[in-house]
Design an enzyme around this catalytic site. Sequence first.
Site, PDB file in Angstrom:
ATOM      1  CE  LYS A  34      -3.085   2.917   2.509  1.00  0.00           C
ATOM      2  NZ  LYS A  34      -3.416   3.408   3.861  1.00  0.00           N
ATOM      3  CG  ASN A  93      -5.288   1.390  12.407  1.00  0.00           C
ATOM      4  OD1 ASN A  93      -4.078   1.525  12.330  1.00  0.00           O
ATOM      5  ND2 ASN A  93      -5.820   0.763  13.450  1.00  0.00           N
ATOM      6  CB  SER A  94      -8.265   6.077  13.535  1.00  0.00           C
ATOM      7  OG  SER A  94      -6.929   6.348  13.214  1.00  0.00           O
ATOM      8  N   GLY A  98     -10.429   8.409   7.366  1.00  0.00           N
ATOM      9  CA  GLY A  98     -11.513   9.298   7.752  1.00  0.00           C
ATOM     10  C   GLY A  98     -12.784   8.631   8.234  1.00  0.00           C
TER      11      GLY A  98
END
Length: 259
Positions: free
Chosen positions: A102, A211-212, A190
Amino acid sequence: MTDTPLVIAGKTYNSRLLVGSGKYKDLTETKLATDAAQADIITVAIRRTNIGQDANEPNLLDVISPDTYTILPNTAGCYTAKDAVRTCQLARELLGGHNLVKLEVLGDEKTLYPNVVETLAAAKTLVDDGFDVMVYTSDDPIIAKELENIGCVAVMPLASLIGSGQGIANPANIKLIKEQANVPILVDAGIGCASDAARAMELGCDGVLMNSAIANAQDPILMASAMKHAIIAGRESYLAGRMMKKAFASASSPMENLI
């Protein structure tokens, strides 16, 4: 509409949810959340995560096995094409010839917005070197198409700023990117909650990377499960085809033959 499988660089994946491996409190939580998400592809920040670089530190691959998951090394933290290319080459060496990467080349530390000029340069170098490049980019349809033309195997436009949790800032552009693409389009960055993920899938996207949204949730394992269901629900909603919006009411029950 008939569903088609998610195929990236010639490999078919069952899950359309891709997850990151960072920001968890420890490797145990990383594994539990990853298992709950039932993702097939796990991203790893090569410059921040130990996958064999340091024999004295905990190794992510001890809990996230390459035999079970597709490891997707990423170039998080790179601000130039040169650094990104070097990071991908290191990843290939550490993972025994692994070519799927990536690519992300950031513009600055405040916004973490992609530097598309450096991204285009790095993508061309990596493709020419035999890498299968999944690329993080802006929501610009022109840049997205150019990255596809270079030979990237998947294009990953941001929903909004990395780690912001703001959801999809420009759904019209995401839809444009998808409509003109001949490679998988995966929304990246986002996403904040399950409805954001479902919305990305309802726009027709082939998958979502996050992820977040999971790691920073109050209950990451439960949120991972929620995201799994959101991806499935959003995909099925897209395939089913939503009803047309109307400017007037329409009774659910017919008015004819009322007693």
